[in-house]
Design a protein around this motif. Sequence first.
Motif, PDB file in Angstrom:
ATOM      1  N   PHE A  12     -39.975  69.775  30.706  1.00  0.00           N
ATOM      2  CA  PHE A  12     -40.035  68.405  30.230  1.00  0.00           C
ATOM      3  C   PHE A  12     -39.766  67.443  31.372  1.00  0.00           C
ATOM      4  O   PHE A  12     -38.824  67.628  32.152  1.00  0.00           O
ATOM      5  N   PHE A  67     -36.496  68.757  32.898  1.00  0.00           N
ATOM      6  CA  PHE A  67     -35.547  69.237  31.907  1.00  0.00           C
ATOM      7  C   PHE A  67     -36.087  70.528  31.307  1.00  0.00           C
ATOM      8  O   PHE A  67     -37.297  70.677  31.139  1.00  0.00           O
ATOM      9  N   GLN A 112     -32.432  71.850  27.092  1.00  0.00           N
ATOM     10  CA  GLN A 112     -31.797  70.539  27.226  1.00  0.00           C
ATOM     11  C   GLN A 112     -32.404  69.476  26.325  1.00  0.00           C
ATOM     12  O   GLN A 112     -31.914  68.352  26.281  1.00  0.00           O
ATOM     13  N   VAL A 113     -33.511  69.823  25.649  1.00  0.00           N
ATOM     14  CA  VAL A 113     -34.203  68.786  24.889  1.00  0.00           C
ATOM     15  C   VAL A 113     -34.301  69.187  23.415  1.00  0.00           C
ATOM     16  O   VAL A 113     -34.083  70.335  23.060  1.00  0.00           O
ATOM     17  N   GLU A 114     -34.638  68.204  22.599  1.00  0.00           N
ATOM     18  CA  GLU A 114     -34.910  68.508  21.196  1.00  0.00           C
ATOM     19  C   GLU A 114     -35.899  67.482  20.650  1.00  0.00           C
ATOM     20  O   GLU A 114     -36.136  66.441  21.259  1.00  0.00           O
ATOM     21  N   GLU A 115     -36.472  67.805  19.485  1.00  0.00           N
ATOM     22  CA  GLU A 115     -37.428  66.892  18.869  1.00  0.00           C
ATOM     23  C   GLU A 115     -36.696  65.979  17.908  1.00  0.00           C
ATOM     24  O   GLU A 115     -35.925  66.427  17.079  1.00  0.00           O
ATOM     25  N   TRP A 151     -40.091  64.266  22.002  1.00  0.00           N
ATOM     26  CA  TRP A 151     -39.086  65.049  22.707  1.00  0.00           C
ATOM     27  C   TRP A 151     -38.106  64.126  23.405  1.00  0.00           C
ATOM     28  O   TRP A 151     -38.522  63.171  24.063  1.00  0.00           O
ATOM     29  N   VAL A 152     -36.828  64.415  23.232  1.00  0.00           N
ATOM     30  CA  VAL A 152     -35.818  63.631  23.946  1.00  0.00           C
ATOM     31  C   VAL A 152     -34.790  64.576  24.560  1.00  0.00           C
ATOM     32  O   VAL A 152     -34.607  65.705  24.096  1.00  0.00           O
ATOM     33  N   VAL A 153     -34.151  64.086  25.620  1.00  0.00           N
ATOM     34  CA  VAL A 153     -33.057  64.835  26.218  1.00  0.00           C
ATOM     35  C   VAL A 153     -31.882  64.781  25.255  1.00  0.00           C
ATOM     36  O   VAL A 153     -31.510  63.707  24.780  1.00  0.00           O
ATOM     37  N   ARG A 154     -31.342  65.930  24.928  1.00  0.00           N
ATOM     38  CA  ARG A 154     -30.345  66.010  23.880  1.00  0.00           C
ATOM     39  C   ARG A 154     -29.130  65.124  24.183  1.00  0.00           C
ATOM     40  O   ARG A 154     -28.648  64.396  23.328  1.00  0.00           O
ATOM     41  N   GLU A 181     -32.924  60.257  26.080  1.00  0.00           N
ATOM     42  CA  GLU A 181     -34.069  59.752  26.840  1.00  0.00           C
ATOM     43  C   GLU A 181     -35.340  60.496  26.445  1.00  0.00           C
ATOM     44  O   GLU A 181     -35.367  61.719  26.418  1.00  0.00           O
ATOM     45  N   VAL A 190     -38.840  62.274  26.807  1.00  0.00           N
ATOM     46  CA  VAL A 190     -39.468  63.013  27.906  1.00  0.00           C
ATOM     47  C   VAL A 190     -40.839  63.526  27.440  1.00  0.00           C
ATOM     48  O   VAL A 190     -41.123  63.566  26.251  1.00  0.00           O
TER      49      VAL A 190
END
Length: 907
Positions: A616, A632, A636-639, A651-654, A658, A660
């Motif tokens: 990401f 990332f 480290q990320v989730e929807e 998708w964002v940085v958990r 932010e 991504v």
Amino acid sequence: MLASPPMVYDHQAIERRWQEYWERNETFRAEVDPERPKFYVLDMFPYPSGDGLHVGHVEGYTATDIISRYKRMRGFNVLHPMGWDAFGLPAERHAMKTGVHPARVIENASGNFRRQLKRLGFSYDWRRELSTTDPGYYHWTQWIFLQLWGSYYDRQAQRARPIAQLPIPPEVTAAGPAAIARYRDDRRLAYLDDAPVNWCPALRVVLANEEVAEKVEDGYEVVRRPMRQWVLRITEYAERLLADLEGLDWPPHVLEIQRNWVGRSEGAEIDFAVDGHAGALTVFTTRPDTLYGATYMVLAPEHPLVAEITTAAQQAEVRAYVDRTARRSERERQAESIEGKKTGAFTGAHAIHPLSGAKIPIWIADYVLLGYGTGAIMAVPGHDERDHAFARAMALPIVQVVAPADGAAVDIAAAAFVGEGVAVNSPVIDGQSTAAAKRTMIDHLVAHGRGRARVTYKLRDWLFSRQRYWGEPFPLAYTPAGEAVPVPEDQLPVLLPEVADYDPSEDGEPPLSRATAWKQLPDGSVRETNTMPQWAGSCWYYLRFCDPGNGTLPWSKQAESYWMPVDLYVGGVEHAATHLLYSRFWHKVLFDLGHVSEPEPFRRLVNQGMILGATFLPLDRRKDDSGKKLVFLPAQVEERDDPDRPGSKRWVVRETGEPVEIQWDKMSKSRGNVVNPDEVVASYGADSVRLYEMFMGPLEHSAPWQTEGLAGVHRFLGRVWKLFFPADDGSAEAKTPRALAAGEGTPRQRRLLHRTIADVTDRTERLSFNTAISALMVFVRDIVAAGDPAADPEAMLPRGAATQFCLLLAPYAPHLAEELWSVLGHAASLAHEPWPAADEAWLVDDTFTLVVQVDGKWRAEIAAPKSASKDELVALARGVEDVAKRLVGVEPRRVVVVPGRLVNFVL
RNA sequence: GCCCGGGUGGUGGAACGGUAGACACGGGGGACUUAAAAUCCCCUGCGCGAGCGUGCGGGUUCGAGUCCCGCCCCGGGCACCA
């Protein structure tokens, strides 16, 4: 993180049970059996890296496993083996870092690979497992090397022969044994050469031409330096390696890479006299028709004639240029020159044009390569861009000898005209088309003894020795006089000795040279201390798999002639110019010497695509503190819901929230986007993983790894389970299977069953696994109608259909299929059960859907009897209201009737 | 530059010259449930519609994603190889 999906059935227990069953019963054991047809399915065996398998490996292995299981059920005796390509740099580098012996490193890694492969339920005959690093294996790698060393290529007969059969000319015989030995050594298929090699200082190893591009891409520097090395005479096989591609069922892409690599080109050799010298300067050209346009000659700076012909006045300049060239890397040389910046030096000598008798200057320049053709060219600046650039740089004359066929004018001073056309200013061939002019010119040269037709190849001989520890030792030693002597066959293998330090010296002295006790032989000779490249072991492993336990021969004639050739070979495209070329070459040598029965080893080749992993990227693509692109990892990320577009996610940085962007790349440890099959097998099961990888799309395509898709096929397997255990809620009483109807069911169910059999069979044959799975899905969806089984036979699962479905499912999801097969009351594995046959009678319906078109446009569809005549179909079609409406007052110009399909009224 | 592949829904992908979008993911709605998960069912190319749709423009054909010609774009291979 991988969330565990709900478990409809206990895949872990089922998988364990059947994997143990297969192992205990040696279900997949293969033996030569002349009574049965054979099928050899091979994976490109892996280098067992410490990182273990990733899901990318699994794709190809699943495909070959499906075919293996399918072919067994079709009555074939299937050879499906697995092993380890375990020599090579990574284990050695690991050893250098940790001090652990490479053999231990490999043992651990291959143990892990084996465990992972078994966990996926692949039906390998594990009794045939082999490792290229096993002395019992490399014994025969050394033996094959001695076959090469002990042979020469008979160009007349176009085949290799034992060196003892090499005819020795009388003058050589007269010169004595040393001369005979040298004569032979010069012709062996394995020979020592002092030529410049590709040296990689960082890795401290030489590279084959085929390997250079890859290492340079990886950021390593590769320089040319002269070293004495073993080289294999693959060039003798250029024509056969090219011609025999013809009969192979290989992807067009791979055929193209091989053709390019061999690089055949047709042309002529032309002899030019050198003014004031005896002997001739021979050049190769593909455009003999432009001979009258040759205004100067160019030799490669390393050309042996350079020193001889350079005049006193030009000595200094020429020597300076030769030195300069030698010091510059191949890349440096090419980079400038390709841009059109040509350099060179005049030798002071002149050649005599063989037709006009004109004196033309002889130059040297690094745009001419010693290794190709004759290392010398006639320069035709009017019709060759490189010569044109050089002529302009050196103010040499440019003349036109080809004109465009359409009579258009060309400005030859401004740019070369490289196209075909009509010969001009060329007395022998004026007015002839380029193709005709080439032929005429060659005939003319032959008639006057000034040239001949010639074919050249880009393929170079194969640099075969490496300055590393972890490879096969060469079975050769050098006498004090420097003569190479083979180790007698009965003393093979030459075992790899223990050494204290695995690193070659900076100047390329191999680690084995420090194994003094090993290398020094009692008779005073000294062993070869280079080792073979990693390709050596993979050149022939498919042959050893035919007879892996043979202690006295590399393989028995019987086993080889039964199992070979490989019927289906699946692997990555990255081996198109290396492994596949090298092993074809070895195979042909073995064929010529009578050790194998066919000239080509791999009948059908398929390249599986890559499975891509996700990383990401921040939307602004900013870099991190060390200047590298910030990425990332999936962990480290989730929807989350996208506030800008309600209803959709992003998708964002958990941690920071932010947003991504997702990016798909080839899976690699360094990118951090690798998916480990152990993890997904544990949570979804081996059958789900296998099915998902096959369902992603065509085998050859690359596709992104997406957990949602995995969940989809997992759900399908759950539905399969519930077809047999509809009430399974985990309770004990629900464990009783569904009551089955006898036979194959209602006509509708029978049609569906036989349609499914026909489709799965056809699609499996075509390696169209994604569509075969889709047929299985349709069956499971439709076989049992909703409703009360007591009242509606359509709501019952017919035993016959259930039984045959298990068999169809077996290649794809073998664990579940075996389990359900046993639920149906079978005591033994279904692995060797006959594959279901579709009953033609149920494939054809007595009615079909007739499409009615008016002017090619779809207007209606109606059920029509299969037996209807064309006239009856037309009558039926006219009866459709919407159609009749459109036909009012017009008589169709034409009525197209495709029985079983459609009626089309053309107005 | 030359040589190979390939361009189809939001996504992966199906389609002997004969209903384009099978199957699946994602999305929407519903059932079951106290609720959620799981499961099951329905809808889901675009367009309000007539219709329009397989990269673009032509052609062949009753009919073209599929065959032919010319482009564009993407991926890959080769490239100072005479």
